[in-house]
Every structure is written in structure tokens, then in C-alpha cells.
Design a protein around this motif. Structure first.
Motif, PDB file in Angstrom:
ATOM      1  N   GLU A 265       0.851  -1.206   0.000  1.00  0.00           N
ATOM      2  CA  GLU A 265       0.000   0.000   0.000  1.00  0.00           C
ATOM      3  C   GLU A 265       0.887   1.258   0.000  1.00  0.00           C
ATOM      4  O   GLU A 265       0.571   2.258  -0.654  1.00  0.00           O
ATOM      5  CB  GLU A 265      -0.912   0.028   1.239  1.00  0.00           C
ATOM      6  CG  GLU A 265      -2.004  -1.036   1.259  1.00  0.00           C
ATOM      7  CD  GLU A 265      -1.491  -2.429   1.597  1.00  0.00           C
ATOM      8  OE1 GLU A 265      -0.351  -2.534   2.090  1.00  0.00           O
ATOM      9  OE2 GLU A 265      -2.220  -3.408   1.334  1.00  0.00           O
TER      10      GLU A 265
ATOM     11  N   ASP B 243       1.169   4.248  -2.833  1.00  0.00           N
ATOM     12  CA  ASP B 243       1.109   5.699  -2.587  1.00  0.00           C
ATOM     13  C   ASP B 243       2.297   6.410  -3.248  1.00  0.00           C
ATOM     14  O   ASP B 243       2.140   7.484  -3.834  1.00  0.00           O
ATOM     15  CB  ASP B 243       1.132   5.991  -1.073  1.00  0.00           C
ATOM     16  CG  ASP B 243      -0.165   5.564  -0.404  1.00  0.00           C
ATOM     17  OD1 ASP B 243      -1.142   5.329  -1.145  1.00  0.00           O
ATOM     18  OD2 ASP B 243      -0.189   5.443   0.832  1.00  0.00           O
TER      19      ASP B 243
ATOM     20  N   HIS C 188       1.780   6.499  -6.930  1.00  0.00           N
ATOM     21  CA  HIS C 188       0.735   7.474  -7.261  1.00  0.00           C
ATOM     22  C   HIS C 188       1.348   8.886  -7.283  1.00  0.00           C
ATOM     23  O   HIS C 188       1.090   9.682  -8.184  1.00  0.00           O
ATOM     24  CB  HIS C 188      -0.381   7.373  -6.212  1.00  0.00           C
ATOM     25  CG  HIS C 188      -1.400   8.454  -6.344  1.00  0.00           C
ATOM     26  ND1 HIS C 188      -2.146   8.620  -7.495  1.00  0.00           N
ATOM     27  CD2 HIS C 188      -1.792   9.429  -5.475  1.00  0.00           C
ATOM     28  CE1 HIS C 188      -2.958   9.655  -7.329  1.00  0.00           C
ATOM     29  NE2 HIS C 188      -2.758  10.156  -6.127  1.00  0.00           N
TER      30      HIS C 188
ATOM     31  N   SER D 195      -4.752   6.490  -7.445  1.00  0.00           N
ATOM     32  CA  SER D 195      -4.569   6.398  -5.992  1.00  0.00           C
ATOM     33  C   SER D 195      -5.134   5.080  -5.461  1.00  0.00           C
ATOM     34  O   SER D 195      -5.991   4.446  -6.093  1.00  0.00           O
ATOM     35  CB  SER D 195      -5.239   7.579  -5.292  1.00  0.00           C
ATOM     36  OG  SER D 195      -6.593   7.598  -5.648  1.00  0.00           O
ATOM     37  N   ASN D 196      -4.646   4.690  -4.304  1.00  0.00           N
ATOM     38  CA  ASN D 196      -5.093   3.476  -3.602  1.00  0.00           C
ATOM     39  C   ASN D 196      -4.948   2.196  -4.417  1.00  0.00           C
ATOM     40  O   ASN D 196      -5.742   1.276  -4.287  1.00  0.00           O
ATOM     41  CB  ASN D 196      -6.554   3.616  -3.148  1.00  0.00           C
ATOM     42  CG  ASN D 196      -6.708   4.785  -2.211  1.00  0.00           C
ATOM     43  OD1 ASN D 196      -5.828   5.015  -1.371  1.00  0.00           O
ATOM     44  ND2 ASN D 196      -7.774   5.540  -2.371  1.00  0.00           N
TER      45      ASN D 196
END
Ligand code: SF4
Length: 458
Positions: free
Chosen positions: A162, A166, A169, A176-177
């Protein structure tokens, strides 16, 4: 990108330990790799013979380093490779900067090289206006996060997917995510393709350099070293002088040991041999000492130069797994790093040989049979004798030595300790006592073993 900090290992480990979930996950992930290593190692009946052979080959290299280096240099020159010698990190960095300056190159792609981490090359080149992009996926991730690698084989093992999502991104424009490794890997692939196609200079590390032929071998799982080196006009290889092996036939021993120990794979995906430059291209190799000769001259620690940087000692180390690579505040973390770092700066790294339980698991897994835990123990003695141990530890040890060498004092101290634990426990069970911070103090027994023995056997 070495970690810059004034904190010692214990303080940095305490920071890492604040996130219990991350510690558990880090511990389990590395232990899973250690188990993979065990499974694949047991498939080779001659594993112990291979380890012993590798250790003996390296022993020979360390005993004849000067002649193998000269042989390697002569053969590399005959192959059309440019050879440079660097006494220390500063010289290494200057040589590389000069090579790039001569060609007016301001952008370089780099595959994974712990030696360049040790020398602080990326920061040095950045200060001189040269951009370096790390092309190993893990290295690129920590580079984007502006962190040093936390492991020599798995540089971003401390990061969850995760967090990587980020970062991508933010820097690579992924939605995102997104934490799907396949999507993130594809994004990294597209990003790096552009880098490979546009850089005129590529730097790689060296896993093994063959004195007999003047060639060197670079092992990667992603093929990124090959992409960089084959597409660029100039290939620079940074090599610690201990990476030598005498003959090409010895490669079979090391290549079988390396990745089995590192990640539990049978062989590295790419083991690329570089021998001579193609027409119109250049290969430069920088042979770096940076303290290695000094370590060679320390009989108790010279075996550490046998290291082939597989990372197995880190994956198995109970301290490393629970304290994280950054807590070692040096380029090479873990058990082997704790032996190598004090050689470079005893005062700065005096804490590291103490960051071990001395359980011996590192020595058990080491593919070249380095006596790691013995060397850590020996460093402790050197550091204490040289006065680099923390003052509190020094005074504590002096008091302990005086107490243990006097039966009367020992008896009195035991009594006082039992009484204190029973009647004024807060004098011991307080936050100023580092032992108590992470442990429960024991219940004081009513009498010592000696008193019990005298009572029951007189
Ligand atoms: S000391 Fe041994 S186990 Fe540790 S990285 Fe080096 S070769 Fe691997």
C-alpha cells in the motif's frame, strides 16, 4: 544513500518497534524467506561440501589478493576494459564523476550496488548536478521514498504494498489506492523503459570478478543491469576488491550458493558475464579498497571479506528481523554489516556488534562459512578495550567484574538485590532501567542458592 542519524541501534530499533504490526509482518516475511532457503538447500546433498569449497576458494583469494588483483587487471586491460583503482569512497566517487564529465553525461542509470551505497555515490553525484536513477525495482522504490535500502538483497522489504502504491501514485502517476503488485510492477516497467532508452551511462555492481579471464559477473533477477549496460555507451562497474575469484570454473560453486542462500531460488534469473566492450562502447571497472585492506590485516576479522552479500544472515537473525535494517544506520545492515562497519569507523559503529544475541544462526546459514557470531563477539572485546563502549555499559561491566571476583561482595550484592526487589521494587522497576523497559523483573527468591545449600547440606 546511507542513513544519517545520531541515534544508536537500540534507539532506532525502539522507533521501529513502535509499530508492532509492521514488526510482526517484517519478522514473518524474512522468516518465510529463511524457510524457503532451508527447503532448497536440503535438495542438494553436497551443500556442506559446496560451502566448504567456497570458503576455501575465498581463503585462497584473501591470502593472494595482490596477485589475483594484478592478474585480473592485466586480463581486463587486454580485453579492452579500462581499469581504475580507488583507495576510498571519495576516490571512487571522483573517478565516476570524472568519467561522466568527460563524456558530458548528466544522467545515469544504475543497477543495484551496495558498494555505491557504502560510498554515498548517489548523493555525491546529485551535489554535482548528475542525476542517478536506480533501476532495481526495490532500489527505485526506496529512492522515491528518499530512504536507504534496509536489506542488501531486498532493499524495500520494510515497505508494504500500500505504501508503494502511494509512492507510485505520487511520483509515477498511477491511480490512488492501488496496491496490486502486478499493476505497480507494470507502472515501474514503463517508467524504467524510458530511463533505459535515454541514458548514455550505466553503472552496475559486480558479484564476481574472474582473475583468470578479466571478466566480471553481475547477478540480477530483473535483468535491469543488462538493460542498462547494453543500451548505454559507457558501462561503469563498481567493485570491492574482495569480489575476486581465481578461475571461471569456480563460478559454478558460488552461483549455486548465492541465490539459494539469498531468496531460496535455485539460481539467479540473470547471471551476466561482461568481458569486453562492443565496438564503439566502453567498459570501465573501478576497483575499490575503502577499508578492505585494513580488514584483511585484522586476523580476527579478515574472514568477513569472504562475504558474497547473499543476505541469509539477515533473514535468519532474530535481532535484524525485529529491529529492521535501518536501525543499523550503515549501508550493509545485519550481522555481516555489524562486522564490516566498525572497520570503517569504530566510534560511529561501536553499537553494532552489540546488536546480536550471539545465537550463531548467522554463522550456520552463511554460504561461505564466515564465523559471524564469533567475530561479533571479538569486536565487542576490541571496542571495549579501545574505550568505545557506552560509559554506562563500561561502568556497569567494571562493577560486575569487581562483584563477580569477590565472593563476599557477590554475597552482599545478592542480598541487597533481593531486598531491593522485595521492599523497594520501584528502585529497580522504573523507566530509567533499560532492562526493565522491555521485561518484567523477576520475583526475588527468599534465599540464594548458596544459603539454601548451606542450610540443606550441612
Ligand atoms: S555474511 Fe554470509 S550469510 Fe551474510 S550476507 Fe555475507 S555471505 Fe551471506
Amino acid at each position: 544513500m546511507s542513513a544519517v542519524t545520531n541515534k544508536d541501534h537500540a534507539e532506532l530499533a525502539e522507533d521501529f518497534n513502535r509499530d508492532e504490526n509492521r514488526v510482526d509482518w517484517h519478522d514473518e516475511t524474512l522468516w518465510w524467506i529463511r524457510q524457503k532457503r532451508d527447503r532448497i538447500v536440503h535438495q542438494i546433498p553436497d551443500w556442506e561440501l559446496l560451502r566448504e569449497t567456497a570458503s576455501q576458494i575465498k581463503h585462497n583469494v584473501l591470502s593472494n589478493m595482490h596477485s589475483y588483483l594484478q592478474q585480473f587487471e592485466a586480463n581486463a586491460l587486454a580485453n579492452g576494459v579500462h581499469v581504475h583503482w580507488a583507495l576510498n569512497a571519495q576516490e571512487h566517487n571522483q573517478i565516476i564523476r570524472q568519467l561522466l564529465k568527460d563524456k558530458q553525461i548528466t544522467h545515469m542509470v544504475k543497477s543495484k550496488s551496495m558498494l555505491t551505497e557504502e560510498c554515498g555515490l548517489n548523493e555525491y553525484l546529485a551535489e554535482h548536478g548528475i542525476e542517478v536513477i536506480d533501476s532495481d525495482l526495490g532500489e527505485r522504490i526506496v529512492q522515491l521514498a528518499k530512504e536507504p535500502p534496509s536489506h542488501i538483497v531486498l532493499p524495500c522489504i520494510h515497505k508494504k504494498k500500500e505504501e508503494i502504491g502511494d509512492l507510485f501514485h505520487m511520483y509515477l502517476g498511477t491511480p490512488s489506492n492501488v496496491a496490486d503488485p502486478q499493476i505497480l510492477t507494470e507502472a515501474a516497467r514503463q517508467h524504467l523503459r524510458e530511463i533505459f532508452l535515454t541514458r548514455r551511462a550505466a553503472l552496475t555492481g559486480v558479484n564476481f570478478a574472474v582473475a583468470e579471464t578479466g571478466e566480471f559477473v553481475v547477478c540480477t533477477n530483473e535483468g535491469n543491469a543488462d538493460m542498462g549496460a547494453h543500451l548505454a555507451d559507457i558501462h561503469i562497474a563498481s567493485m570491492g576488491i574482495e569480489k575476486l575469484i581465481p578461475e571461471r570454473k569456480h563460478l559454478g560453486v558460488f552461483l549455486r550458493l548465492l541465490t539459494r542462500s539469498a531468496t531460496g531460488q535455485p539460481i539467479t534469473t540473470y547471471s551476466s558475464h561482461f568481458r569486453k566492450p562492443r565496438d564503439g562502447k566502453e567498459i570501465h571497472i573501478v576497483l575499490v579498497d575503502n577499508g578492505r585492506s585494513e580488514q584483511l590485516g585484522r586476523p580476527d576479522f579478515r574472514n568477513s571479506l569472504k562475504c558474497i552479500r547473499c543476505g541469509a544472515c539477515m533473514n535468519t537473525c532474530p535481532v535484524y528481523r525485529r529491529s529492521g535494517g535501518h536501525s543499523y544506520h550503515t549501508a550493509v545492515a545485519g550481522p555481516i554489516g555489524s562486522i564490516l562497519a566498525p572497520n570503517l569507523d569504530m566510534e560511529k559503529y561501536a553499537d553494532l556488534p552489540f546488536a546480536s544475541t550471539l545465537c550463531g544462526s548467522c554463522s550456520n546459514v552463511c554460504p561461505v562459512k564466515i564465523d559471524i557470531h564469533d567475530q561479533l563477539y571479538k569486536w565487542r572485546q576490541v571496542l571495549v578495550k579501545k574505550g568505545y563502549a557506552p560509559t554506562a555499559k563500561k561502568i556497569g561491566m567494571q562493577l560486575m567484574a569487581a562483584t563477580l571476583s569477590s565472593p563476599a561482595l557477590y554475597h552482599t550484592a545478592g542480598k541487597a538485590g533481593r531486598a531491593a526487589l522485595r521492599y523497594i521494587p520501584f528502585a529497580i522497576n522504573n523507566k530509567l532501567n533499560p532492562w526493565y523497559k522491555h521485561r518484567d523483573m523477576p520475583q526475588a527468591p527468599k534465599q540464594s542458592f548458596r544459603d539454601w545449600y548451606l542450610k540443606n547440606n550441612s
